[in-house]
Design a protein around this motif. Structure first.
Motif, PDB file in Angstrom:
ATOM      1  N   UNK A  32       0.801  -1.221   0.000  1.00 19.96           N
ATOM      2  CA  UNK A  32       0.000   0.000   0.000  1.00 19.96           C
ATOM      3  C   UNK A  32       0.838   1.276   0.000  1.00 19.96           C
ATOM      4  N   UNK A  33       2.121   1.167   0.348  1.00 21.27           N
ATOM      5  CA  UNK A  33       2.952   2.361   0.464  1.00 21.27           C
ATOM      6  C   UNK A  33       2.688   3.138   1.742  1.00 21.27           C
ATOM      7  N   UNK A  34       2.154   2.455   2.758  1.00 15.62           N
ATOM      8  CA  UNK A  34       1.925   3.090   4.054  1.00 15.62           C
ATOM      9  C   UNK A  34       3.239   3.154   4.821  1.00 15.62           C
ATOM     10  N   UNK A  35       3.358   4.153   5.669  1.00 19.26           N
ATOM     11  CA  UNK A  35       4.546   4.291   6.506  1.00 19.26           C
ATOM     12  C   UNK A  35       4.332   3.438   7.744  1.00 19.26           C
ATOM     13  N   UNK A  36       5.301   2.588   8.037  1.00 22.22           N
ATOM     14  CA  UNK A  36       5.210   1.680   9.172  1.00 22.22           C
ATOM     15  C   UNK A  36       6.398   1.924  10.092  1.00 22.22           C
ATOM     16  N   UNK A  37       6.101   2.367  11.304  1.00 22.70           N
ATOM     17  CA  UNK A  37       7.151   2.532  12.311  1.00 22.70           C
ATOM     18  C   UNK A  37       7.264   1.242  13.104  1.00 22.70           C
ATOM     19  N   UNK A  38       8.473   0.831  13.375  1.00 25.13           N
ATOM     20  CA  UNK A  38       8.726  -0.361  14.187  1.00 25.13           C
ATOM     21  C   UNK A  38       9.475   0.093  15.433  1.00 25.13           C
ATOM     22  N   UNK A  39       8.749   0.391  16.486  1.00 25.02           N
ATOM     23  CA  UNK A  39       9.361   0.862  17.727  1.00 25.02           C
ATOM     24  C   UNK A  39       9.834  -0.326  18.548  1.00 25.02           C
ATOM     25  N   UNK A  40      11.094  -0.674  18.409  1.00 24.25           N
ATOM     26  CA  UNK A  40      11.711  -1.790  19.131  1.00 24.25           C
ATOM     27  C   UNK A  40      11.062  -3.134  18.804  1.00 24.25           C
ATOM     28  N   UNK A  41      10.339  -3.223  17.700  1.00 24.20           N
ATOM     29  CA  UNK A  41       9.666  -4.457  17.308  1.00 24.20           C
ATOM     30  C   UNK A  41       9.872  -4.683  15.819  1.00 24.20           C
ATOM     31  N   UNK A  42       9.327  -5.781  15.308  1.00 30.62           N
ATOM     32  CA  UNK A  42       9.338  -6.031  13.873  1.00 30.62           C
ATOM     33  C   UNK A  42      10.578  -6.761  13.407  1.00 30.62           C
ATOM     34  N   UNK A  43      10.875  -6.609  12.137  1.00 24.87           N
ATOM     35  CA  UNK A  43      11.984  -7.313  11.503  1.00 24.87           C
ATOM     36  C   UNK A  43      13.256  -6.487  11.579  1.00 24.87           C
ATOM     37  N   UNK A  44      14.323  -7.127  11.968  1.00 22.01           N
ATOM     38  CA  UNK A  44      15.612  -6.440  12.034  1.00 22.01           C
ATOM     39  C   UNK A  44      16.137  -6.037  10.670  1.00 22.01           C
ATOM     40  N   UNK A  45      15.822  -6.821   9.631  1.00 19.97           N
ATOM     41  CA  UNK A  45      16.323  -6.496   8.300  1.00 19.97           C
ATOM     42  C   UNK A  45      15.564  -5.341   7.653  1.00 19.97           C
ATOM     43  N   UNK A  46      14.563  -4.796   8.347  1.00 20.70           N
ATOM     44  CA  UNK A  46      13.816  -3.659   7.800  1.00 20.70           C
ATOM     45  C   UNK A  46      14.653  -2.384   7.771  1.00 20.70           C
ATOM     46  N   UNK A  47      15.860  -2.436   8.330  1.00 21.97           N
ATOM     47  CA  UNK A  47      16.742  -1.264   8.254  1.00 21.97           C
ATOM     48  C   UNK A  47      17.230  -1.045   6.829  1.00 21.97           C
ATOM     49  N   UNK A  48      17.068  -2.040   5.952  1.00 17.85           N
ATOM     50  CA  UNK A  48      17.458  -1.898   4.551  1.00 17.85           C
ATOM     51  C   UNK A  48      16.387  -1.094   3.824  1.00 17.85           C
ATOM     52  N   UNK A  49      16.622   0.189   3.683  1.00 17.80           N
ATOM     53  CA  UNK A  49      15.656   1.095   3.084  1.00 17.80           C
ATOM     54  C   UNK A  49      15.406   0.872   1.608  1.00 17.80           C
ATOM     55  N   UNK A  50      16.275   0.135   0.948  1.00 17.59           N
ATOM     56  CA  UNK A  50      16.033  -0.160  -0.468  1.00 17.59           C
ATOM     57  C   UNK A  50      14.980  -1.247  -0.628  1.00 17.59           C
ATOM     58  N   UNK A  51      14.915  -2.163   0.321  1.00 10.47           N
ATOM     59  CA  UNK A  51      13.926  -3.233   0.278  1.00 10.47           C
ATOM     60  C   UNK A  51      12.649  -2.790   1.001  1.00 10.47           C
ATOM     61  N   UNK A  52      12.819  -2.239   2.183  1.00  9.90           N
ATOM     62  CA  UNK A  52      11.697  -1.812   3.013  1.00  9.90           C
ATOM     63  C   UNK A  52      11.616  -0.291   2.955  1.00  9.90           C
ATOM     64  N   UNK A  53      11.083   0.204   1.854  1.00 15.26           N
ATOM     65  CA  UNK A  53      11.124   1.639   1.556  1.00 15.26           C
ATOM     66  C   UNK A  53      10.359   2.491   2.548  1.00 15.26           C
ATOM     67  N   UNK A  54       9.255   2.004   3.087  1.00 11.25           N
ATOM     68  CA  UNK A  54       8.406   2.806   3.959  1.00 11.25           C
ATOM     69  C   UNK A  54       8.332   2.259   5.385  1.00 11.25           C
ATOM     70  N   UNK A  55       9.352   1.497   5.774  1.00 11.12           N
ATOM     71  CA  UNK A  55       9.414   0.955   7.128  1.00 11.12           C
ATOM     72  C   UNK A  55      10.544   1.650   7.859  1.00 11.12           C
ATOM     73  N   UNK A  56      10.233   2.162   9.062  1.00  8.07           N
ATOM     74  CA  UNK A  56      11.217   2.932   9.806  1.00  8.07           C
ATOM     75  C   UNK A  56      11.400   2.322  11.199  1.00  8.07           C
ATOM     76  N   UNK A  57      12.484   1.552  11.384  1.00  5.62           N
ATOM     77  CA  UNK A  57      12.779   1.009  12.709  1.00  5.62           C
ATOM     78  C   UNK A  57      13.205   2.131  13.666  1.00  5.62           C
ATOM     79  N   UNK A  58      12.632   2.125  14.843  1.00  3.03           N
ATOM     80  CA  UNK A  58      12.961   3.113  15.871  1.00  3.03           C
ATOM     81  C   UNK A  58      13.558   2.361  17.024  1.00  3.03           C
ATOM     82  N   UNK A  59      14.771   2.688  17.392  1.00  2.75           N
ATOM     83  CA  UNK A  59      15.398   2.041  18.540  1.00  2.75           C
ATOM     84  C   UNK A  59      16.289   0.900  18.161  1.00  2.75           C
TER      85      UNK A  59
END
Length: 146
Positions: free
Chosen positions: A119-146
């Motif tokens: 959907x292109x929604x912005x998804x924040x991952x506050x100390x949760x979720x997938x660790x590999x989501x830090x790869x902004x080329x693959x996970x364009x709209x996922x923002x790991x926090x913490x």
């Protein structure tokens, strides 16, 4: 003396600009943040406090003109740390115009992730979720926090 006068002028100009922005914030569409948290089961030791902090920050932001004149609206729902309820929460809030989400739960975040990416929604991952989501080329709209 000139320094004090300069500081007073800057403070006055800032206050005037902020008050003008607050007035215009009422005229623009709100920016909606969706917080689907576990408010009833596993994470009740922290999620209500995080939800309240988000509401307080939205109130503070709105009192100071919003985000570029747009008021901030925080919509909080309970997913009970159940992935299917989290997906339902995501879909419902998406229909309500929310484009930025935080789930504060790894199982729920992982269940919603494919939909949010599609959907292109912005998804924040506050100390949760997938660790590999830090790869902004693959996970364009996922923002790991913490």
């Amino acid at each position: 003396m000139k320094v004090k006068q300069h500081i007073k002028a800057v403070v006055l100009a800032t206050a005037l600009a902020a008050s003008a922005t607050v007035a215009s914030a009422q005229d623009k569409e709100p920016i909606r943040f969706g917080l689907c948290f576990d408010l009833s089961k596993s994470y009740t030791f922290i999620s209500p406090q995080v939800a309240q902090a988000a509401q307080d920050l939205a109130m503070y932001t709105n009192e100071n003109g919003g985000i570029e004149g747009h008021p901030v609206e925080v919509i909080i729902r309970d997913h009970g740390n159940e992935p299917q309820r989290g997906v339902e929460c995501y879909e419902q809030l998406k229909r309500e115009g929310v484009f930025l989400f935080n789930f504060l739960s790894t199982p729920v975040t992982n269940a919603v992730l494919p939909r949010a990416m599609k959907d292109g929604s912005v998804l924040m991952q506050s100390f949760v979720g997938r660790g590999d989501a830090v790869d902004g080329e693959v996970f364009e709209w996922v923002f790991p926090v913490g």
